[in-house]
Enzyme design. Structure first.
Site, PDB file in Angstrom:
ATOM      1  N   ILE A   1      -0.440  -7.339   3.954  1.00 35.90           N
ATOM      2  CA  ILE A   1      -1.123  -7.741   2.582  1.00 35.90           C
ATOM      3  C   ILE A   1      -1.387  -9.255   2.563  1.00 35.90           C
ATOM      4  O   ILE A   1      -0.681 -10.056   3.218  1.00 35.90           O
ATOM      5  CB  ILE A   1      -0.181  -7.537   1.508  1.00 35.90           C
ATOM      6  CG1 ILE A   1       0.106  -5.786   1.501  1.00 35.90           C
ATOM      7  CG2 ILE A   1      -0.865  -7.793   0.064  1.00 35.90           C
ATOM      8  CD1 ILE A   1       1.388  -5.545   0.697  1.00 35.90           C
ATOM      9  N   CYS A   2      -2.569  -9.374   2.253  1.00 40.13           N
ATOM     10  CA  CYS A   2      -2.884 -11.110   2.068  1.00 40.13           C
ATOM     11  C   CYS A   2      -2.952 -11.444   0.456  1.00 40.13           C
ATOM     12  O   CYS A   2      -3.537 -10.993  -0.334  1.00 40.13           O
ATOM     13  CB  CYS A   2      -4.328 -11.430   2.525  1.00 40.13           C
ATOM     14  SG  CYS A   2      -4.793 -13.179   2.228  1.00 40.13           S
ATOM     15  N   LEU A   3      -1.630 -11.854   0.062  1.00 39.09           N
ATOM     16  CA  LEU A   3      -1.423 -12.484  -1.344  1.00 39.09           C
ATOM     17  C   LEU A   3      -0.567 -13.531  -1.371  1.00 39.09           C
ATOM     18  O   LEU A   3       0.340 -13.738  -0.629  1.00 39.09           O
ATOM     19  CB  LEU A   3      -0.920 -11.421  -1.907  1.00 39.09           C
ATOM     20  CG  LEU A   3      -0.394 -11.574  -3.474  1.00 39.09           C
ATOM     21  CD1 LEU A   3      -1.708 -11.513  -4.055  1.00 39.09           C
ATOM     22  CD2 LEU A   3       0.601 -10.210  -4.029  1.00 39.09           C
TER      23      LEU A   3
END
Lengths: 183, 499
Positions: A119-121
């Site tokens: 996840i890119c968060l």
């Protein structure tokens, strides 16, 4: 003349005090290892007593408090409505000063999630704060489903389709989604 | 753009996002001479050279803080505890425990943080305050050692630092009107808290430092001077003082304790105007150095030790004629009573050739003698260190009068290292071919360390602290000591030659 004083001043400072200090900190070590566990236990209690709708999380069955499995429901009026997604949480021993590693276990088609579930968060990276917890992470992920950050995609095709062809996007989401068995 | 290229770029971007420079060294380093900063910049831009060369005149030493994104928070936090220690008031430390505990209300009610988030962190802060309050009355050096140790334990240190982050974050929520004009981006107070104050490794910015000072330091009357080392014009560093002020904008606590922080773009260290109030944990290497110095500079030690008092050679008598001079490790019975001290008893009790610097140190750690020495340590308050530039207490001797002491120094100990009287103008030319001797950077740093805490380095006698010792910075022939492996050989060689 106060020779005692003189000699005390000039003697090697700190040999004994250092030993004392080490002794004092010896008992600290145990407390440190416990604080991560204690924090996770508190978070577990909170999730069990007052969990927000559409999210849940629980430590993995093996009794290791540093490894959790979570579930989020896709928000209504998004391509993900009526779908549920499983995630894994791996907590470092210095949690909450370092973010947990969170992965989607359920295959998901999303601009900010790659095909391995990474996840890119920002709040899981450089914007992580020790004031966040499992619940805030899950709520953020839930809102990420409805509001992807298309400026920094991990899945470029999904980012493009989100804007250009919502129907095709929805088809891809449903095509990729696949309920996985509980471990 | 093809999907392949895209994912390559993505991968690169992801790598860049996750790149962390390798950081080395302790979170909170040992105090060292601020001359080291000048060395660091010796080859930099002329503005930096001039500013760093002028720095040591005003701030004698500094304490490096690891640049892990928390340096500003850690520097201010460490200084908070260290200044409390310097004030030496155990009661104030207890009051701080109460104040920190009461600030939990601010965190919960204004900051909006659940207590489970911060209670462990607050416990580390208050626990350290309590431990310091407990240790300080008996041994403030033990207290300062403990402070440094806790701040170098990542778990404890990060908990305390994060506690202070939360306090700053709650502080801006308490009076947003006061601060929000300083938030440069269009993110609002909440965005600033979440994006700049609370992320774990986010460097402190100026507003963050202001908030931290306002919530942590101003209420107890501590002022902070921030010294800016940047490329702005000038030959001196600019500085800015943040202090408690009354309604008219005058300092509310003039003459109160002041913390000095050195700011370099995106990094903070701690500066000290004078020798630090408390000795830092001794560097074992330095300790060995000093012991060796004692032996090497007194070539007649063996004679003294092995000769009954009546048989002292005449040149030894001349040594005794120096008031305050004590022989180093003679057994007590060999000495006139006035030269006896618990320390000497302790040393004398250690078995074997205690003149060996290494064995003296080692044996004191595992023989009964160490208890004798320990009790002296813990029962005595730490000595106030003489300030650099202030002459020692033995002023009854005219400066520069010829005493035989210097002649007892070993004749050759390598090229002289010149540290203390170094002139700013010498720095840039240090590497020029004109100079006859160019110490390596590392030797020079070691020498700089000597300069910074010289007064505490001379371990035993009054003599060591007087300016008649050429290793004393007030000596006209000042010449810092330097350890060389050959030194170990010296005593035995001399023994043979004199015996």
């Amino acid at each position: 003349m106060n020779y005692d004083m003189e000699d005390t001043q000039n003697s090697a400072p700190g040999i004994l005090p250092f030993a004392q200090a080490s002794k004092l900190s010896g008992s600290k070590k145990i407390a440190d290892a416990q604080s991560t566990t204690k924090r996770l236990q508190t978070e577990l209690m909170q999730l069990m007593t007052s969990s927000a709708p559409g999210i849940s999380a629980f430590p993995s069955a093996d009794g290791n408090l540093l490894s959790w499995t979570a579930t989020i429901e896709g928000p209504d009026e998004t391509p993900y409505s009526n779908l549920s997604f499983k995630l894994s949480f791996a907590f470092p021993t210095n949690y909450p000063y370092v973010a947990p590693t969170v992965l989607f276990k359920t295959p998901i088609y999303h601009p900010n999630v790659d095909f391995s579930g990474r996840i890119c968060l920002d709040i899981l990276k450089d914007k992580w704060t020790a004031a966040y917890n499992i619940q805030t992470v899950l709520l953020s992920l839930q809102s990420l489903l409805g509001e992807p950050n298309n400026a920094s995609p991990l899945n470029g095709e999904a980012a493009e389709l989100w804007d250009k062809d919502p129907e095709e996007f929805k088809r891809k989401v449903l095509g990729r989604h696949q309920d996985i068995e509980d471990e | 753009m093809s999907a392949n290229n895209m994912s390559d770029l993505d991968a690169q971007e992801a790598l860049a996002r996750e790149y962390n420079p390798t950081l080395e060294g302790p979170l909170v380093g040992e105090i060292r001479s601020s001359l080291a900063i000048a060395v660091e910049y010796a080859k930099a831009d002329p503005i930096y050279v001039a500013k760093t060369a002028a720095l040591p005149q005003k701030y004698s030493s500094y304490r490096p803080i690891l640049g892990d994104g928390n340096c500003g928070w850690r520097a201010a936090g460490f200084s908070y505890f260290e200044t409390l220690l310097r004030l030496g008031d155990a009661e104030q430390l207890e009051e701080e425990v109460a104040r920190m505990t009461s600030l939990d209300n601010l965190l919960t009610n204004v900051g909006g943080f659940s207590s489970y988030i911060f209670e462990d962190m607050v416990e580390e802060t208050t626990g350290l305050l309590r431990d310091l309050a407990r240790l300080m009355p008996t041994s403030s050096s033990a207290a300062s050692d403990l402070l440094q140790e806790r701040f170098n334990n990542p778990e404890v240190s990060n908990a305390i630092v994060y506690h202070f982050r939360l306090l700053a974050s709650a502080r801006i929520a308490q009076q947003p009107d006061l601060y929000q004009a300083y938030i440069t981006d269009d993110i609002g107070v909440d965005g600033y808290r979440k994006g700049w104050l609370e992320p774990v490794n986010q460097e402190i910015d100026h507003l963050g430092m202001t908030l931290l000072i306002d919530v942590l330091l101003k209420p107890i009357g501590f002022a902070v001077e921030i010294v800016y080392l940047d490329r702005s014009e000038g030959t001196q560093v600019n500085s800015h003082i943040v202090q408690p002020e009354d309604a008219n904008g005058n300092p509310a606590n003039p003459g109160g304790p002041m913390i000095h922080l050195l700011y370099r773009p995106s990094h903070y260290d701690i500066l000290y105007k004078e020798a630090p109030p408390l000795p830092a944990i001794p560097n074992p290497a330095q300790y060995a150095n000093v012991q060796i110095h004692r032996v090497a500079s007194l070539p007649h030690q063996h004679v003294i030790q092995n000769t009954p008092m009546a048989g002292y050679p005449s040149e030894i008598d001349s040594l005794f004629s120096i008031p305050g001079f004590t022989l180093l490790q003679p057994s007590p019975r060999d000495l006139p009573g006035q030269f006896q001290s618990p320390i000497e008893h302790a040393y004398a009790a250690s078995p074997g050739p205690s003149i060996s610097p290494i064995s003296a140190e080692a044996s004191s750690a595992n023989t009964p003698s160490s208890t004798g020495m320990s009790s002296v340590f813990s029962s005595q308050p730490p000595p106030p260190l003489p300030k650099p530039g202030v002459t020692s207490s033995h002023q009854q001797f005219p400066q520069g009068s010829a005493l035989p002491v210097q002649s007892h120094l070993p004749p050759s100990r390598g090229p002289p290292l010149k540290t203390q009287p170094i002139l700013p103008s010498e720095l840039p030319s240090r590497g020029s071919a004109a100079s006859t001797f160019r110490p390596s950077k590392y030797e020079w740093e070691a020498a700089a360390d000597w300069g910074s805490d010289g007064p505490v380095q001379f371990l035993t006698s009054t003599f060591k602290n007087s300016h008649y010792n050429t290793a004393h910075y007030n000596n006209p022939n000042f010449q810092p000591e330097e350890w060389t492996p050959d030194m170990d050989e010296l005593p035995s060689t001399r023994k043979r030659s004199s015996g």
